[in-house]
Design an enzyme around this catalytic site. Structure first.
Site, mmCIF file in Angstrom:
data_model
loop_
_atom_site.group_PDB
_atom_site.id
_atom_site.type_symbol
_atom_site.label_atom_id
_atom_site.label_comp_id
_atom_site.label_asym_id
_atom_site.label_seq_id
_atom_site.Cartn_x
_atom_site.Cartn_y
_atom_site.Cartn_z
ATOM 1 N N GLU A 49 -2.240 -0.645 -1.453
ATOM 2 C CA GLU A 49 -1.802 -1.909 -0.868
ATOM 3 C C GLU A 49 -2.961 -2.873 -0.673
ATOM 4 O O GLU A 49 -2.808 -4.084 -0.872
ATOM 5 C CB GLU A 49 -1.084 -1.652 0.460
ATOM 6 N N HIS A 90 -3.595 -4.762 -3.854
ATOM 7 C CA HIS A 90 -2.684 -5.901 -4.038
ATOM 8 C C HIS A 90 -3.179 -7.116 -3.256
ATOM 9 O O HIS A 90 -3.276 -8.231 -3.793
ATOM 10 C CB HIS A 90 -1.280 -5.548 -3.532
#
Length: 228
Positions: free
Chosen positions: A20, A23
């Site tokens: 994550e 990202h």
């Protein structure tokens, strides 16, 4: 909690957090501050982890496999998605939201594959072979799982970025149905059909073939001749 289960949990936390974070970091590099403003550009696992998808489900799967076949053949799970505003993404002053969102989406799986490679290299110099074995398997599984070409999976968002516009629009509109389809195929149908003696688990069957090849590839790249 056993040492083996602890190894799985720690490896999974690292994998989903850095997935994550990748990202969010790439989105920030491309001009979008949404993840940063939401406090998601952090290594703090509490900010990223979904209690069920990141910990409970993978641990249940791992413990179940260890109890029944004595080894872990596959794991999957997810974290809380990092918020990204595609309209804020830009490269060299140009806004191409679909294509740049595909780059942001690809960053997560690529981070997992890079971590799997790191685990392979560390196997040669570390005594933590059990942990690193799980670390490699979990990162490869998370990366491959997220490449499923169905929104909201990363693979679906990559597909939206590279397909012709009409097909991309159709695929993007299917995002809500996509997550339902993924849940049905991966969890609901295998469980229900299993109660009637019907073996139906396409993702597990696919991973049983792909994951050993992926692990072997990582080991060969990092200088190991045998399997994990």
């Amino acid at each position: 909690m056993s040492v083996e289960t602890l190894d799985i949990v720690v490896a999974l936390i690292i994998a989903v957090v850095l997935h994550e974070l990748a990202h969010g970091a790439v989105a920030r590099l491309l001009g979008d501050r949404t993840a940063q403003q939401a406090g998601r550009l952090t290594l703090n696992p509490i900010k990223h982890i979904d209690p069920f998808g990141s910990i409970l489900l993978p641990v249940i799967l791992a413990v179940g496999q260890l109890a029944t076949i004595g080894r872990i053949e596959f794991l999957y799970g997810w974290a809380k998605p990092v918020p990204v505003n595609p309209m804020q993404l830009q490269l060299n002053g140009q806004r191409h939201p679909r294509q740049l969102m595909a780059i942001v989406a690809a960053a997560g799986p690529l981070a997992n594959f890079a971590l799997a490679l790191l685990g392979g290299y560390l196997l040669s110099i570390s005594q933590a072979t059990t942990f690193l074995t799980y670390f490699i398997i979990i990162n490869l599984t998370l990366g491959l799982f997220n490449l499923l070409p169905v929104p909201p999976m990363d693979g679906g968002r990559i597909a939206v970025g590279v397909l012709p516009l009409p097909a991309a629009r159709w695929l993007a509109k299917s995002e809500k149905a996509g997550i339902i389809l993924v849940l049905l195929l991966l969890f609901v149908l295998p469980t229900v059909l299993g109660q009637f003696g019907v073996a139906f688990d396409p993702f597990q069957a696919a991973m049983a073939r792909v994951l050993p090849w992926a692990v072997d590839t990582i080991l060969r790249i990092t200088g190991h001749s045998g399997g994990v």
